[in-house]
Design a protein around this motif. Structure first.
Motif, PDB file in Angstrom:
ATOM      1  N   ARG A 102       0.951  -1.197  -0.005  1.00  0.00           N
ATOM      2  CA  ARG A 102       0.203  -0.028  -0.225  1.00  0.00           C
ATOM      3  C   ARG A 102       0.864   1.141   0.011  1.00  0.00           C
ATOM      4  NH1 ARG A 102      -2.778  -2.474   3.833  1.00  0.00           N
ATOM      5  NH2 ARG A 102      -2.116  -0.951   5.648  1.00  0.00           N
ATOM      6  N   GLN A 103       1.800   1.197   0.657  1.00  0.00           N
ATOM      7  CA  GLN A 103       2.826   2.303   1.012  1.00  0.00           C
ATOM      8  C   GLN A 103       3.445   2.824  -0.386  1.00  0.00           C
ATOM      9  OE1 GLN A 103       5.264   1.726   4.220  1.00  0.00           O
ATOM     10  NE2 GLN A 103       3.708   2.617   5.706  1.00  0.00           N
ATOM     11  N   GLU A 104       3.856   1.698  -1.217  1.00  0.00           N
ATOM     12  CA  GLU A 104       4.714   1.763  -2.379  1.00  0.00           C
ATOM     13  C   GLU A 104       3.861   2.079  -3.509  1.00  0.00           C
ATOM     14  OE1 GLU A 104       6.260  -1.927  -2.868  1.00  0.00           O
ATOM     15  OE2 GLU A 104       7.961  -1.758  -1.502  1.00  0.00           O
ATOM     16  N   GLN A 105       2.491   1.955  -3.562  1.00  0.00           N
ATOM     17  CA  GLN A 105       1.584   2.337  -4.570  1.00  0.00           C
ATOM     18  C   GLN A 105       0.873   3.770  -4.159  1.00  0.00           C
ATOM     19  OE1 GLN A 105      -1.631  -0.540  -4.232  1.00  0.00           O
ATOM     20  NE2 GLN A 105      -0.682  -2.037  -5.260  1.00  0.00           N
ATOM     21  N   ALA A 106       0.983   4.320  -3.078  1.00  0.00           N
ATOM     22  CA  ALA A 106       0.660   5.473  -2.529  1.00  0.00           C
ATOM     23  C   ALA A 106       1.373   6.610  -3.427  1.00  0.00           C
ATOM     24  CB  ALA A 106       0.457   5.847  -1.138  1.00  0.00           C
ATOM     25  N   PRO A 107       0.705   7.709  -3.923  1.00  0.00           N
ATOM     26  CA  PRO A 107       1.311   8.649  -4.513  1.00  0.00           C
ATOM     27  C   PRO A 107       2.253   9.587  -3.724  1.00  0.00           C
ATOM     28  CG  PRO A 107      -0.890   9.507  -4.155  1.00  0.00           C
ATOM     29  CD  PRO A 107      -0.740   8.078  -3.902  1.00  0.00           C
ATOM     30  N   GLN A 108       3.311  10.062  -4.065  1.00  0.00           N
ATOM     31  CA  GLN A 108       4.188  10.910  -3.422  1.00  0.00           C
ATOM     32  C   GLN A 108       3.559  12.354  -3.203  1.00  0.00           C
ATOM     33  OE1 GLN A 108       7.088  10.007  -1.579  1.00  0.00           O
ATOM     34  NE2 GLN A 108       6.999   7.788  -2.170  1.00  0.00           N
ATOM     35  N   ILE A 109       3.754  12.937  -1.907  1.00  0.00           N
ATOM     36  CA  ILE A 109       3.428  14.355  -2.011  1.00  0.00           C
ATOM     37  C   ILE A 109       4.363  14.919  -1.031  1.00  0.00           C
ATOM     38  CG2 ILE A 109       0.760  13.646  -1.891  1.00  0.00           C
ATOM     39  CD1 ILE A 109       0.856  13.955   0.939  1.00  0.00           C
ATOM     40  N   GLU A 110       4.548  16.264  -1.558  1.00  0.00           N
ATOM     41  CA  GLU A 110       5.509  17.048  -0.830  1.00  0.00           C
ATOM     42  C   GLU A 110       4.721  17.555   0.569  1.00  0.00           C
ATOM     43  OE1 GLU A 110       7.502  19.930  -2.422  1.00  0.00           O
ATOM     44  OE2 GLU A 110       7.191  19.270  -4.407  1.00  0.00           O
ATOM     45  N   ILE A 111       5.086  17.137   1.591  1.00  0.00           N
ATOM     46  CA  ILE A 111       4.564  17.501   2.897  1.00  0.00           C
ATOM     47  C   ILE A 111       4.765  19.105   3.279  1.00  0.00           C
ATOM     48  CG2 ILE A 111       4.730  17.316   5.583  1.00  0.00           C
ATOM     49  CD1 ILE A 111       5.217  14.327   4.987  1.00  0.00           C
ATOM     50  N   HIS A 112       6.061  19.506   3.038  1.00  0.00           N
ATOM     51  CA  HIS A 112       6.296  21.146   3.077  1.00  0.00           C
ATOM     52  C   HIS A 112       6.795  21.534   1.580  1.00  0.00           C
ATOM     53  CE1 HIS A 112       5.905  20.602   7.299  1.00  0.00           C
ATOM     54  NE2 HIS A 112       6.791  19.856   7.415  1.00  0.00           N
ATOM     55  N   PRO A 113       5.923  21.694   0.979  1.00  0.00           N
ATOM     56  CA  PRO A 113       6.293  22.249  -0.581  1.00  0.00           C
ATOM     57  C   PRO A 113       7.161  23.660  -0.546  1.00  0.00           C
ATOM     58  CG  PRO A 113       3.939  22.730  -0.250  1.00  0.00           C
ATOM     59  CD  PRO A 113       4.625  21.848   1.223  1.00  0.00           C
ATOM     60  N   LYS A 114       7.971  23.631  -1.438  1.00  0.00           N
ATOM     61  CA  LYS A 114       8.892  25.171  -1.420  1.00  0.00           C
ATOM     62  C   LYS A 114       8.085  26.288  -1.817  1.00  0.00           C
ATOM     63  CE  LYS A 114      12.986  22.708  -1.128  1.00  0.00           C
ATOM     64  NZ  LYS A 114      13.413  22.746  -0.093  1.00  0.00           N
ATOM     65  N   ARG A 115       8.237  27.291  -0.926  1.00  0.00           N
ATOM     66  CA  ARG A 115       7.431  28.429  -1.384  1.00  0.00           C
ATOM     67  C   ARG A 115       8.221  29.629  -2.016  1.00  0.00           C
ATOM     68  NH1 ARG A 115       4.935  30.081   4.452  1.00  0.00           N
ATOM     69  NH2 ARG A 115       3.503  28.197   4.828  1.00  0.00           N
ATOM     70  N   PRO A 116       7.651  30.248  -2.758  1.00  0.00           N
ATOM     71  CA  PRO A 116       8.757  30.941  -3.709  1.00  0.00           C
ATOM     72  C   PRO A 116       9.001  32.298  -2.783  1.00  0.00           C
ATOM     73  CG  PRO A 116       6.343  31.239  -4.364  1.00  0.00           C
ATOM     74  CD  PRO A 116       6.628  30.281  -3.368  1.00  0.00           C
ATOM     75  N   ASP A 117      10.352  32.587  -2.790  1.00  0.00           N
ATOM     76  CA  ASP A 117      10.744  33.377  -1.880  1.00  0.00           C
ATOM     77  C   ASP A 117       9.930  34.886  -2.291  1.00  0.00           C
ATOM     78  OD1 ASP A 117      12.544  32.113  -0.864  1.00  0.00           O
ATOM     79  OD2 ASP A 117      13.989  32.696  -2.298  1.00  0.00           O
ATOM     80  N   LYS A 118       9.870  35.841  -1.319  1.00  0.00           N
ATOM     81  CA  LYS A 118       8.984  36.998  -1.170  1.00  0.00           C
ATOM     82  C   LYS A 118       9.905  38.118  -1.753  1.00  0.00           C
ATOM     83  CE  LYS A 118       5.804  36.014   2.363  1.00  0.00           C
ATOM     84  NZ  LYS A 118       5.286  36.719   3.667  1.00  0.00           N
ATOM     85  N   ASP A 119      11.108  37.953  -2.033  1.00  0.00           N
ATOM     86  CA  ASP A 119      12.118  38.913  -2.568  1.00  0.00           C
ATOM     87  C   ASP A 119      11.997  38.926  -4.038  1.00  0.00           C
ATOM     88  OD1 ASP A 119      12.997  39.429   0.388  1.00  0.00           O
ATOM     89  OD2 ASP A 119      14.557  38.140   0.076  1.00  0.00           O
ATOM     90  N   ASP A 120      11.386  37.800  -4.798  1.00  0.00           N
ATOM     91  CA  ASP A 120      11.724  37.916  -6.125  1.00  0.00           C
ATOM     92  C   ASP A 120      10.473  38.800  -6.616  1.00  0.00           C
ATOM     93  OD1 ASP A 120      13.703  36.034  -5.739  1.00  0.00           O
ATOM     94  OD2 ASP A 120      12.570  34.248  -5.956  1.00  0.00           O
ATOM     95  N   GLU A 121       9.579  39.096  -5.642  1.00  0.00           N
ATOM     96  CA  GLU A 121       8.603  40.053  -6.043  1.00  0.00           C
ATOM     97  C   GLU A 121       8.965  41.324  -6.827  1.00  0.00           C
ATOM     98  OE1 GLU A 121       5.754  38.770  -2.789  1.00  0.00           O
ATOM     99  OE2 GLU A 121       4.914  40.191  -4.174  1.00  0.00           O
TER     100      GLU A 121
END
Length: 78
Positions: A59-78
Motif C-alpha cells: 500500500r505504501q509503495e502504491q501511494a502517490p508521493q506528496i510534498e509535505i512541506h512544498p517549497k514556497r517562492p521567496d518574497k524577495d523575487d517579487e
C-alpha cells in the motif's frame, strides 16, 4: 441458582488438584513453559503479521508521493 459469570480467565477453566485459583497460580509459576500459546497458534500469528506487513508495504509503495512541506517562492523575487 445463580448463573456462572462468563470469563476469559484461564484460571477458572483449569482444574488442577483442588481447582482453586491459587493452585493454578502456583502451577503456572512453576511451569511457565506449559502456560503459553501452542506452537501452531504462535506460528499462525507470526504468518499473519508477516502478511499484514507485506500488505502495508505494498500500500505504501502504491501511494502517490506528496510534498509535505512544498517549497514556497521567496518574497524577495517579487
Amino acid at each position: 441458582m445463580t448463573r456462572k459469570k462468563k470469563t476469559r480467565s484461564l484460571a477458572d477453566r483449569v482444574t488442577i488438584r483442588t481447582g482453586r485459583r491459587k493452585d493454578y497460580k502456583k502451577w503456572r509459576h512453576e511451569n511457565p513453559d506449559e502456560v503459553g500459546s501452542s506452537q501452531r497458534f504462535q506460528q499462525k500469528k507470526v504468518d499473519q503479521r508477516k502478511r499484514q506487513a507485506e500488505r502495508k508495504q505494498a500500500r505504501q509503495e502504491q501511494a502517490p508521493q506528496i510534498e509535505i512541506h512544498p517549497k514556497r517562492p521567496d518574497k524577495d523575487d517579487e
